[in-house]
Design a protein around this motif. Structure first.
Motif, short mmCIF file in Angstrom:
data_model
loop_
_atom_site.label_atom_id
_atom_site.label_comp_id
_atom_site.label_asym_id
_atom_site.label_seq_id
_atom_site.Cartn_x
_atom_site.Cartn_y
_atom_site.Cartn_z
N ARG A 37 0.92 -1.49 0.31
CA ARG A 37 -0.25 -0.45 0.10
C ARG A 37 0.94 1.32 -0.04
O ARG A 37 2.38 1.43 0.83
N LEU A 38 0.71 2.35 -0.87
CA LEU A 38 1.05 3.46 -0.90
C LEU A 38 0.19 4.41 0.10
O LEU A 38 -1.43 4.62 -0.80
N GLN A 39 0.62 5.44 0.65
CA GLN A 39 0.27 6.90 1.12
C GLN A 39 -0.15 7.85 0.18
O GLN A 39 0.85 8.24 -0.21
N GLN A 40 -1.06 8.73 0.28
CA GLN A 40 -0.80 10.06 -1.07
C GLN A 40 -1.14 10.84 0.33
O GLN A 40 -2.06 10.81 0.50
N VAL A 41 -0.19 12.05 -0.66
CA VAL A 41 -0.34 13.13 0.55
C VAL A 41 -0.64 14.53 -1.00
O VAL A 41 0.52 14.30 -1.95
N SER A 42 -1.46 14.88 -0.52
CA SER A 42 -1.61 15.83 -1.75
C SER A 42 -2.31 17.09 -0.03
O SER A 42 -2.04 17.47 0.66
N GLY A 43 -2.79 17.99 -1.04
CA GLY A 43 -3.82 19.59 -1.15
C GLY A 43 -2.69 20.28 -1.32
O GLY A 43 -1.93 20.54 -2.44
N GLN A 44 -2.25 21.51 0.23
CA GLN A 44 -1.16 22.08 0.24
C GLN A 44 -0.42 22.93 1.11
O GLN A 44 -0.93 22.96 2.17
N GLY A 45 0.93 22.17 1.15
CA GLY A 45 1.49 22.99 2.35
C GLY A 45 2.81 22.06 2.73
O GLY A 45 3.42 21.13 1.72
N SER A 46 4.11 21.91 3.25
CA SER A 46 4.96 21.25 3.45
C SER A 46 3.87 19.76 4.91
O SER A 46 3.38 20.01 5.46
N PHE A 47 4.68 18.88 4.17
CA PHE A 47 4.83 17.85 5.17
C PHE A 47 6.17 16.86 4.98
O PHE A 47 7.24 17.00 4.47
#
Length: 253
Positions: free
Chosen positions: A134-144
Protein backbone atom coordinates in the motif's frame (compact mmCIF):
# COMPACT_ATOMS: atom_id res chain seq x y z
CA UNK A 1 6.32 27.07 10.06
CA UNK A 2 9.99 26.64 10.90
CA UNK A 3 11.61 23.31 11.69
CA UNK A 4 14.87 21.64 12.69
CA UNK A 5 16.01 18.06 12.02
CA UNK A 6 18.69 16.72 14.38
CA UNK A 7 20.48 13.39 14.49
CA UNK A 8 21.52 10.87 11.89
CA UNK A 9 20.53 7.24 12.43
CA UNK A 10 17.61 8.11 14.75
CA UNK A 11 16.68 11.71 13.87
CA UNK A 12 14.17 13.96 15.59
CA UNK A 13 12.06 16.63 13.92
CA UNK A 14 11.24 19.78 15.91
CA UNK A 15 8.51 22.00 14.45
CA UNK A 16 8.39 25.61 15.68
CA UNK A 17 4.89 27.09 15.64
CA UNK A 18 3.80 30.71 15.62
CA UNK A 19 0.87 31.69 17.88
CA UNK A 20 -2.31 29.84 16.77
CA UNK A 21 -0.36 27.90 14.12
CA UNK A 22 -0.97 24.16 13.93
CA UNK A 23 0.66 21.00 12.65
CA UNK A 24 -1.10 17.66 12.07
CA UNK A 25 0.41 14.23 12.77
CA UNK A 26 -0.57 10.61 13.18
CA UNK A 27 -1.60 9.73 16.74
CA UNK A 28 1.19 8.41 18.95
CA UNK A 29 3.97 10.31 17.18
CA UNK A 30 4.54 12.97 19.88
CA UNK A 31 7.95 12.92 21.59
CA UNK A 32 7.97 16.25 23.47
CA UNK A 33 6.50 19.74 23.21
CA UNK A 34 6.34 23.15 24.88
CA UNK A 35 3.67 23.46 27.55
CA UNK A 36 1.56 25.95 25.58
CA UNK A 37 1.00 23.56 22.67
CA UNK A 38 -2.44 21.97 22.92
CA UNK A 39 -3.49 18.61 21.48
CA UNK A 40 -6.75 17.87 19.70
CA UNK A 41 -7.39 14.33 18.44
CA UNK A 42 -10.10 13.98 15.79
CA UNK A 43 -11.15 11.88 12.83
CA UNK A 44 -10.06 14.76 10.63
CA UNK A 45 -7.13 17.05 11.02
CA UNK A 46 -5.81 19.14 8.16
CA UNK A 47 -7.74 18.32 4.99
CA UNK A 48 -8.65 14.80 6.21
CA UNK A 49 -12.09 15.82 7.46
CA UNK A 50 -14.90 13.37 7.97
CA UNK A 51 -15.31 9.67 8.53
CA UNK A 52 -14.69 8.74 4.89
CA UNK A 53 -11.35 10.54 4.90
CA UNK A 54 -10.39 8.73 8.11
CA UNK A 55 -11.26 5.34 6.59
CA UNK A 56 -9.18 6.05 3.48
CA UNK A 57 -6.25 7.10 5.62
CA UNK A 58 -6.59 3.97 7.77
CA UNK A 59 -6.63 1.67 4.73
CA UNK A 60 -3.51 3.44 3.46
CA UNK A 61 -1.62 2.46 6.60
CA UNK A 62 -2.34 5.36 8.96
CA UNK A 63 -4.78 5.45 11.85
CA UNK A 64 -8.41 6.43 12.04
CA UNK A 65 -7.47 9.45 14.15
CA UNK A 66 -5.02 12.28 13.74
CA UNK A 67 -3.69 14.73 16.31
CA UNK A 68 -3.55 18.48 15.75
CA UNK A 69 -0.96 20.45 17.73
CA UNK A 70 -1.63 24.19 18.16
CA UNK A 71 0.50 26.88 19.82
CA UNK A 72 -1.67 28.93 22.19
CA UNK A 73 -0.82 32.30 23.73
CA UNK A 74 2.56 32.54 22.01
CA UNK A 75 5.07 30.58 19.94
CA UNK A 76 5.67 26.94 20.76
CA UNK A 77 7.29 23.79 19.52
CA UNK A 78 6.56 20.08 19.13
CA UNK A 79 9.02 17.27 18.43
CA UNK A 80 8.63 13.93 16.64
CA UNK A 81 11.41 11.35 17.01
CA UNK A 82 12.03 8.50 14.58
CA UNK A 83 10.96 5.07 15.82
CA UNK A 84 13.30 3.17 13.48
CA UNK A 85 16.71 4.09 12.02
CA UNK A 86 16.12 6.34 9.04
CA UNK A 87 15.90 9.85 7.67
CA UNK A 88 13.24 12.55 7.89
CA UNK A 89 12.52 14.16 4.52
CA UNK A 90 10.62 17.41 3.94
CA UNK A 91 8.56 17.96 0.81
CA UNK A 92 6.34 20.84 -0.32
CA UNK A 93 3.02 19.98 -2.00
CA UNK A 94 1.50 22.43 -4.48
CA UNK A 95 -2.19 22.44 -5.51
CA UNK A 96 -3.00 19.79 -8.09
CA UNK A 97 0.07 17.69 -7.28
CA UNK A 98 0.65 14.81 -4.87
CA UNK A 99 3.33 12.47 -3.61
CA UNK A 100 3.10 8.74 -2.92
CA UNK A 101 4.68 7.62 0.37
CA UNK A 102 5.18 4.14 1.83
CA UNK A 103 2.35 3.06 4.11
CA UNK A 104 3.83 4.24 7.42
CA UNK A 105 5.90 7.10 6.03
CA UNK A 106 3.79 10.18 6.79
CA UNK A 107 5.06 11.86 9.96
CA UNK A 108 3.37 15.27 10.12
CA UNK A 109 2.30 18.18 7.95
CA UNK A 110 0.61 21.56 7.78
CA UNK A 111 -3.15 21.89 7.98
CA UNK A 112 -3.51 22.12 4.19
CA UNK A 113 -2.17 18.58 3.74
CA UNK A 114 -4.41 15.57 3.02
CA UNK A 115 -3.42 11.92 3.48
CA UNK A 116 -5.31 9.10 1.77
CA UNK A 117 -4.99 5.79 -0.01
CA UNK A 118 -2.90 6.05 -3.15
CA UNK A 119 -2.31 2.44 -4.13
CA UNK A 120 -3.14 -1.01 -2.81
CA UNK A 121 -2.34 -4.42 -4.20
CA UNK A 122 -2.17 -7.89 -2.70
CA UNK A 123 1.17 -9.54 -3.42
CA UNK A 124 0.54 -12.85 -1.67
CA UNK A 125 2.34 -14.56 1.18
CA UNK A 126 5.70 -14.52 -0.62
CA UNK A 127 6.29 -10.87 0.20
CA UNK A 128 5.49 -8.79 3.30
CA UNK A 129 3.90 -11.86 4.91
CA UNK A 130 0.79 -11.59 2.74
CA UNK A 131 0.09 -8.09 4.05
CA UNK A 132 0.06 -6.66 0.54
CA UNK A 133 1.51 -3.41 -0.72
CA UNK A 134 0.00 0.00 0.00
CA UNK A 135 1.00 3.59 -0.58
CA UNK A 136 -0.22 6.74 1.10
CA UNK A 137 -1.13 9.66 -1.18
CA UNK A 138 -0.19 13.03 0.29
CA UNK A 139 -1.89 15.94 -1.47
CA UNK A 140 -3.25 19.43 -0.79
CA UNK A 141 -1.03 22.44 -0.19
CA UNK A 142 1.86 22.98 2.21
CA UNK A 143 4.84 21.21 3.73
CA UNK A 144 4.89 17.70 5.14
CA UNK A 145 7.55 15.39 6.56
CA UNK A 146 8.07 11.71 5.82
CA UNK A 147 10.13 9.15 7.73
CA UNK A 148 12.05 6.83 5.39
CA UNK A 149 14.01 3.80 6.59
CA UNK A 150 17.80 3.67 6.66
CA UNK A 151 19.71 5.75 4.14
CA UNK A 152 17.73 7.61 1.47
CA UNK A 153 18.77 7.53 -2.19
CA UNK A 154 17.05 10.23 -4.27
CA UNK A 155 16.97 10.10 -8.07
CA UNK A 156 15.30 12.21 -10.74
CA UNK A 157 14.04 9.95 -13.54
CA UNK A 158 14.00 11.37 -17.05
CA UNK A 159 10.88 10.89 -19.21
CA UNK A 160 10.63 7.18 -20.01
CA UNK A 161 13.52 6.23 -17.73
CA UNK A 162 12.73 3.16 -15.63
CA UNK A 163 14.02 1.49 -12.50
CA UNK A 164 13.02 -1.82 -10.91
CA UNK A 165 12.87 -1.72 -7.10
CA UNK A 166 12.01 -4.27 -4.44
CA UNK A 167 8.63 -2.95 -3.23
CA UNK A 168 9.82 -2.54 0.34
CA UNK A 169 12.52 -0.11 -0.74
CA UNK A 170 10.08 2.30 -2.41
CA UNK A 171 10.07 5.19 0.03
CA UNK A 172 8.37 8.02 -1.84
CA UNK A 173 7.85 9.35 -5.37
CA UNK A 174 6.16 12.23 -7.15
CA UNK A 175 2.79 11.65 -8.83
CA UNK A 176 4.34 12.26 -12.27
CA UNK A 177 6.17 8.93 -11.87
CA UNK A 178 4.27 5.92 -13.20
CA UNK A 179 4.14 3.02 -10.75
CA UNK A 180 3.62 -0.60 -11.77
CA UNK A 181 4.19 -4.09 -10.39
CA UNK A 182 6.09 -6.65 -12.49
CA UNK A 183 6.87 -10.29 -11.85
CA UNK A 184 10.49 -11.37 -11.78
CA UNK A 185 11.33 -13.39 -14.91
CA UNK A 186 12.44 -17.00 -14.64
CA UNK A 187 11.04 -19.84 -12.55
CA UNK A 188 14.33 -20.19 -10.64
CA UNK A 189 14.18 -16.54 -9.58
CA UNK A 190 10.66 -17.03 -8.28
CA UNK A 191 11.31 -20.26 -6.40
CA UNK A 192 14.91 -19.97 -5.24
CA UNK A 193 16.01 -16.38 -5.70
CA UNK A 194 14.89 -15.22 -2.29
CA UNK A 195 13.79 -11.85 -3.66
CA UNK A 196 10.05 -12.55 -3.89
CA UNK A 197 7.92 -12.73 -7.02
CA UNK A 198 7.42 -9.01 -7.65
CA UNK A 199 9.32 -5.80 -8.25
CA UNK A 200 8.02 -2.26 -8.46
CA UNK A 201 8.75 -0.62 -11.82
CA UNK A 202 9.00 3.16 -11.61
CA UNK A 203 8.89 5.14 -14.86
CA UNK A 204 9.84 8.82 -15.14
CA UNK A 205 9.60 11.71 -15.30
CA UNK A 206 9.86 12.67 -11.65
CA UNK A 207 11.78 12.30 -8.42
CA UNK A 208 11.89 9.06 -6.44
CA UNK A 209 13.19 8.48 -2.92
CA UNK A 210 14.41 4.94 -2.19
CA UNK A 211 14.94 3.65 1.36
CA UNK A 212 17.66 1.16 2.25
CA UNK A 213 15.93 -0.21 5.36
CA UNK A 214 12.53 -1.84 5.61
CA UNK A 215 10.83 -2.71 8.91
CA UNK A 216 10.16 -6.35 7.84
CA UNK A 217 13.81 -6.63 6.80
CA UNK A 218 14.97 -5.25 10.16
CA UNK A 219 12.68 -7.62 12.06
CA UNK A 220 13.90 -10.59 9.99
CA UNK A 221 17.56 -9.69 10.62
CA UNK A 222 17.05 -9.35 14.39
CA UNK A 223 14.80 -12.38 14.91
CA UNK A 224 17.57 -15.04 15.24
CA UNK A 225 19.49 -12.94 17.78
CA UNK A 226 16.41 -12.11 19.84
CA UNK A 227 15.53 -15.79 20.05
CA UNK A 228 19.07 -16.77 21.01
CA UNK A 229 19.36 -14.02 23.62
CA UNK A 230 16.02 -14.96 25.15
CA UNK A 231 17.06 -18.60 25.42
CA UNK A 232 20.49 -17.68 26.83
CA UNK A 233 18.98 -15.25 29.34
CA UNK A 234 16.51 -17.87 30.50
CA UNK A 235 19.24 -20.47 30.93
CA UNK A 236 21.57 -18.03 32.70
CA UNK A 237 18.74 -16.87 34.93
CA UNK A 238 18.04 -20.46 35.89
CA UNK A 239 21.69 -21.20 36.72
CA UNK A 240 22.11 -18.00 38.73
CA UNK A 241 18.90 -18.70 40.59
CA UNK A 242 20.02 -22.22 41.45
CA UNK A 243 23.43 -20.97 42.60
CA UNK A 244 21.88 -18.25 44.77
CA UNK A 245 19.49 -20.76 46.31
CA UNK A 246 22.42 -23.08 47.13
CA UNK A 247 24.39 -20.28 48.80
CA UNK A 248 21.32 -19.23 50.79
CA UNK A 249 20.78 -22.77 52.05
CA UNK A 250 24.41 -23.05 53.21
CA UNK A 251 24.19 -19.74 55.08
CA UNK A 252 21.03 -20.87 56.86
CA UNK A 253 22.52 -24.22 57.93
Amino acid sequence: MQHRIEGHSLPVLTVFLDPNESVVAETGELSWKSTNVSLSTTLGGGQNAGFLGAVKRSVAGGGLFMTEYTAEGGPGYVAFAAKVPGAIVEHVITPGRSVMVHRHGFLCGQQGISVGLGFQRSLGAGIFGGDGFRLQQVSGQGSFFALLGGHVVSNVLAPGEQIDVHPGHVGMFEDSVDFGISMLPGIRNKLFGGDGFFVARLTGPGRVWLQTLTVPGLAHALAPYLGAETTTATAEGGLLGAAAAGIFRKIMQ
